[in-house]
Design an enzyme around this catalytic site. Structure first.
Site: not given
Length: 342
Positions: A26, A28, A225
């Site tokens: 990922d 961001d 995250d």
């Protein structure tokens, strides 16, 4: 244990960058936040790549094109090509192309990344509900997307047009904190229409399908995250995952995670790719990792010992997940989590 009810984080005797051939990262909250590289990300990714691990960047953010994302990564010190980037815009464009005739006009509520992805699939982006679209697609358009764009989508959806969304992440991390994501914008149109979109992004199968088709990964490791997108997407795809604590998920949320939100591994940041992972073992009535032992007490989780805070978190997760089984842990974890000072 992927795709099953995980009761504790897993250990690994070798570095994750050696145990898996491809990292599905990922962006961001993992590689960067607010356009700036997260601490240790550049160095860790460089070392993993130099060791032979293929790095692929899988993002639910449909705003930018893969070429623009790759250019940004390269500027940050993480060399990347457009083919290394997979976006939810690409996933939703494929989903739509499978259902719509070639050359179909599509009302676009979002950014350039969505328009480019649609054109690559032979679809024609239009800007108004009065431009004779046959479908509507909504993706993150950045913080300056005019409110009138939501009205335009609502007009089209209320006329009965099929509605698609690149993803439904409610929030997006930035340099100044957490901001509304595309999911918040989708909710605006949902409220105005009462309709439900077809969604392509993580954690749903269209995004996993797009990622597998574009990377050809044989032993992938999802790195993210977010529990409800990255980790759940890995669960749905039956692949292993690494949660890093550089984005939106905190220790308390992780301890309380339901089965589909429980990662295989836990680490502070992307340096976790370069190391093995400690084993969590059963110790009497509790679970031990490093210098910590965690157990389920009378209505609360109990944490004893000291040492690396991450080891304490791994032990706590094992105690909570084992107690919760196929549900969410109902024990008070506040005092135990506070001890870790993460």
């Amino acid at each position: 244990m992927s795709g099953t009810s995980r009761t504790r984080p897993s250990g690994s005797s070798t570095a994750l960058s050696e145990a898996y051939d491809t990292a599905l990262l990922d962006l961001d909250g993992v590689v960067y936040a607010g356009g700036q590289a997260i601490d240790h990300a550049v160095e860790a990714l460089g070392t993993a790549r130099d060791g032979g691990m293929h790095l692929a960047y899988v993002t639910n953010n449909a705003l930018r094109t893969p070429a623009a994302v790759a250019e940004h990564l390269t500027e940050l010190g993480v060399p990347a090509e457009a083919t290394d980037v997979i976006t939810s815009a690409q996933a939703v464009a494929r989903l739509m192309a499978d259902q719509l005739p070639a050359g179909a006009r599509v009302l676009v509520i979002g950014g350039e990344g969505l328009r480019v992805a649609l054109r690559e699939r032979g679809l024609e982006p239009v800007e108004s509900a009065d431009d004779d679209p046959v479908a509507v697609v909504q993706g993150y358009g950045g913080p300056d997307l005019p409110w009138g764009r939501f009205a335009e989508a609502s007009y089209a959806v209320n006329r009965g047009l099929p509605w698609f969304a690149s993803n439904t992440d409610l929030t997006i991390p930035g340099a100044r904190g957490i901001a509304p994501g595309n999911g918040a914008a989708v909710e605006v149109v949902r409220i105005a229409t009462g309709a439900e979109p077809q969604v392509a992004g993580k954690p749903l199968p269209p995004m996993h399908r797009e990622t597998v088709l574009r990377t050809g990964a044989e032993r992938p490791l999802v790195v993210g995250d977010r529990l409800d997108t990255d980790i759940e997407g890995a669960f749905n795809g039956d692949v292993d995952s690494l949660l890093v604590l550089t984005g939106v998920t905190d220790a308390a949320q992780l301890v309380a995670a339901v089965p589909e939100h429980r990662p295989t591994y836990i680490d502070a940041d992307l340096r976790g790719l370069l190391t093995g992972q400690p084993e969590v073992t059963e110790d009497g009535g509790g679970f031990r990792c490093g210098g910590w032992t965690a157990s389920a007490g009378d209505g609360a989780l109990v944490l004893e010992g000291d040492g690396d805070a991450l080891d304490g978190l791994r032990a706590l997760c094992a105690a909570a997940w084992s107690h919760a089984g196929d549900g969410a842990c109902d024990l008070d974890a506040d005092k135990a989590v506070a001890r870790l000072k993460l």
